[in-house]
Design a protein around this motif. Structure first.
Motif, PDB file in Angstrom:
ATOM      1  N   GLN A  31       0.827  -1.210   0.000  1.00 38.25           N
ATOM      2  CA  GLN A  31       0.000   0.000   0.000  1.00 38.25           C
ATOM      3  C   GLN A  31       0.860   1.258   0.000  1.00 38.25           C
ATOM      4  N   THR A  32       1.975   1.217   0.702  1.00 37.38           N
ATOM      5  CA  THR A  32       2.875   2.366   0.750  1.00 37.38           C
ATOM      6  C   THR A  32       3.509   2.592  -0.622  1.00 37.38           C
ATOM      7  N   ILE A  33       3.916   1.516  -1.258  1.00 34.25           N
ATOM      8  CA  ILE A  33       4.507   1.624  -2.598  1.00 34.25           C
ATOM      9  C   ILE A  33       3.478   2.154  -3.588  1.00 34.25           C
ATOM     10  N   ASP A  34       2.249   1.638  -3.530  1.00 36.39           N
ATOM     11  CA  ASP A  34       1.185   2.132  -4.404  1.00 36.39           C
ATOM     12  C   ASP A  34       0.930   3.622  -4.176  1.00 36.39           C
ATOM     13  N   LEU A  35       0.975   4.031  -2.913  1.00 42.89           N
ATOM     14  CA  LEU A  35       0.771   5.438  -2.580  1.00 42.89           C
ATOM     15  C   LEU A  35       1.873   6.311  -3.184  1.00 42.89           C
ATOM     16  N   CYS A  36       3.108   5.831  -3.159  1.00 43.93           N
ATOM     17  CA  CYS A  36       4.222   6.572  -3.782  1.00 43.93           C
ATOM     18  C   CYS A  36       3.955   6.799  -5.268  1.00 43.93           C
ATOM     19  N   ILE A  46       7.399  20.383  -8.066  1.00 45.02           N
ATOM     20  CA  ILE A  46       8.725  19.790  -8.257  1.00 45.02           C
ATOM     21  C   ILE A  46       9.290  19.247  -6.949  1.00 45.02           C
ATOM     22  N   ALA A  47       9.262  20.050  -5.912  1.00 42.44           N
ATOM     23  CA  ALA A  47       9.857  19.640  -4.630  1.00 42.44           C
ATOM     24  C   ALA A  47       9.185  18.394  -4.076  1.00 42.44           C
ATOM     25  N   GLU A  48       7.881  18.311  -4.198  1.00 39.77           N
ATOM     26  CA  GLU A  48       7.163  17.147  -3.673  1.00 39.77           C
ATOM     27  C   GLU A  48       7.433  15.901  -4.508  1.00 39.77           C
ATOM     28  N   GLN A  49       7.523  16.054  -5.819  1.00 35.84           N
ATOM     29  CA  GLN A  49       7.879  14.908  -6.666  1.00 35.84           C
ATOM     30  C   GLN A  49       9.247  14.358  -6.261  1.00 35.84           C
ATOM     31  N   CYS A  50      10.189  15.243  -6.061  1.00 36.88           N
ATOM     32  CA  CYS A  50      11.540  14.816  -5.665  1.00 36.88           C
ATOM     33  C   CYS A  50      11.523  14.145  -4.298  1.00 36.88           C
ATOM     34  N   ARG A  51      10.756  14.695  -3.387  1.00 38.21           N
ATOM     35  CA  ARG A  51      10.649  14.123  -2.036  1.00 38.21           C
ATOM     36  C   ARG A  51      10.104  12.689  -2.093  1.00 38.21           C
ATOM     37  N   ILE A  52       9.071  12.481  -2.888  1.00 41.17           N
ATOM     38  CA  ILE A  52       8.469  11.153  -3.009  1.00 41.17           C
ATOM     39  C   ILE A  52       9.424  10.211  -3.738  1.00 41.17           C
ATOM     40  N   SER A  57      12.911   5.610  -3.654  1.00 35.30           N
ATOM     41  CA  SER A  57      14.228   5.078  -3.994  1.00 35.30           C
ATOM     42  C   SER A  57      14.899   4.398  -2.805  1.00 35.30           C
ATOM     43  N   GLY A  58      14.440   4.692  -1.594  1.00 33.52           N
ATOM     44  CA  GLY A  58      15.004   4.062  -0.409  1.00 33.52           C
ATOM     45  C   GLY A  58      14.421   2.697  -0.097  1.00 33.52           C
ATOM     46  N   MET A  59      13.417   2.302  -0.839  1.00 33.63           N
ATOM     47  CA  MET A  59      12.765   1.013  -0.588  1.00 33.63           C
ATOM     48  C   MET A  59      13.449  -0.096  -1.389  1.00 33.63           C
ATOM     49  N   ILE A  60      13.499  -1.273  -0.793  1.00 31.08           N
ATOM     50  CA  ILE A  60      14.088  -2.429  -1.477  1.00 31.08           C
ATOM     51  C   ILE A  60      13.067  -3.549  -1.447  1.00 31.08           C
ATOM     52  N   LYS A  61      12.551  -3.917  -2.603  1.00 30.83           N
ATOM     53  CA  LYS A  61      11.569  -4.986  -2.732  1.00 30.83           C
ATOM     54  C   LYS A  61      11.780  -5.681  -4.073  1.00 30.83           C
ATOM     55  N   LYS A  62      11.609  -6.957  -4.100  1.00 29.05           N
ATOM     56  CA  LYS A  62      11.701  -7.714  -5.357  1.00 29.05           C
ATOM     57  C   LYS A  62      10.624  -7.204  -6.309  1.00 29.05           C
ATOM     58  N   LYS A  73       8.872   4.958 -17.840  1.00 23.61           N
ATOM     59  CA  LYS A  73       8.598   4.995 -19.279  1.00 23.61           C
ATOM     60  C   LYS A  73       7.222   5.577 -19.567  1.00 23.61           C
ATOM     61  N   ALA A  74       6.227   5.207 -18.754  1.00 18.08           N
ATOM     62  CA  ALA A  74       4.861   5.678 -18.971  1.00 18.08           C
ATOM     63  C   ALA A  74       4.683   7.147 -18.600  1.00 18.08           C
ATOM     64  N   ASN A  75       5.500   7.659 -17.695  1.00 20.28           N
ATOM     65  CA  ASN A  75       5.337   9.027 -17.196  1.00 20.28           C
ATOM     66  C   ASN A  75       6.545   9.913 -17.481  1.00 20.28           C
ATOM     67  N   GLU A  76       7.284   9.592 -18.492  1.00 17.98           N
ATOM     68  CA  GLU A  76       8.532  10.296 -18.835  1.00 17.98           C
ATOM     69  C   GLU A  76       8.334  11.809 -18.953  1.00 17.98           C
ATOM     70  N   LYS A  77       7.289  12.235 -19.623  1.00 17.05           N
ATOM     71  CA  LYS A  77       7.077  13.667 -19.854  1.00 17.05           C
ATOM     72  C   LYS A  77       6.485  14.374 -18.641  1.00 17.05           C
ATOM     73  N   ARG A  78       5.828  13.647 -17.785  1.00 20.65           N
ATOM     74  CA  ARG A  78       5.143  14.242 -16.633  1.00 20.65           C
ATOM     75  C   ARG A  78       6.072  14.513 -15.449  1.00 20.65           C
ATOM     76  N   LEU A  79       7.087  13.680 -15.287  1.00 26.42           N
ATOM     77  CA  LEU A  79       7.988  13.815 -14.146  1.00 26.42           C
ATOM     78  C   LEU A  79       9.052  14.877 -14.400  1.00 26.42           C
ATOM     79  N   PHE A  80       9.429  15.559 -13.346  1.00 22.73           N
ATOM     80  CA  PHE A  80      10.491  16.552 -13.453  1.00 22.73           C
ATOM     81  C   PHE A  80      11.847  15.857 -13.452  1.00 22.73           C
ATOM     82  N   GLY A  81      12.845  16.523 -14.005  1.00 26.24           N
ATOM     83  CA  GLY A  81      14.169  15.954 -14.205  1.00 26.24           C
ATOM     84  C   GLY A  81      14.790  15.323 -12.981  1.00 26.24           C
ATOM     85  N   ARG A  82      14.779  16.021 -11.864  1.00 28.72           N
ATOM     86  CA  ARG A  82      15.440  15.506 -10.659  1.00 28.72           C
ATOM     87  C   ARG A  82      14.749  14.251 -10.137  1.00 28.72           C
ATOM     88  N   ALA A  83      13.420  14.216 -10.177  1.00 31.77           N
ATOM     89  CA  ALA A  83      12.688  13.028  -9.733  1.00 31.77           C
ATOM     90  C   ALA A  83      13.047  11.829 -10.612  1.00 31.77           C
TER      91      ALA A  83
END
Length: 97
Positions: A31-36, A46-52, A57-62, A73-83
């Protein structure tokens, strides 16, 4: 129009607070991953996208690296560069390598 945008921002702020609470409690379940991903997909600040992206990026799951790559790939144009940079640089580690 302004009221709709303000309501959307308030909804996103509520979701971000919930995510931060889960992270602080060590809850990195599905649920946490889905929320991210939900927040990243809809967040326009921008700041919130980077924060999320940093939280995700700190999560490790198979399978998380592949899922993140597909999301990028699906959201390439929507995401800001740093995120995008944060997520791309973490793909291998997310899988637990």
């Amino acid at each position: 129009m302004k009221n709709d945008r303000k309501k959307e921002e308030e909804d996103m702020d509520t979701k971000i607070r919930e995510l931060v609470k889960r992270k602080n409690e060590g809850d990195f379940g599905p649920q946490t991953i889905d929320l991210c991903f939900e927040i990243l997909e809809k967040e326009a600040r921008i700041a919130e996208q980077c924060r999320i992206a940093i939280i995700l990026s700190g999560m490790i799951k198979k399978g998380l690296g592949k899922r993140t790559q597909k999301f990028l790939k699906a959201n390439e144009k929507r995401l800001f560069g740093r995120a995008k940079e944060v997520l791309h640089s973490s793909l291998m580690r997310m899988e637990g390598f």
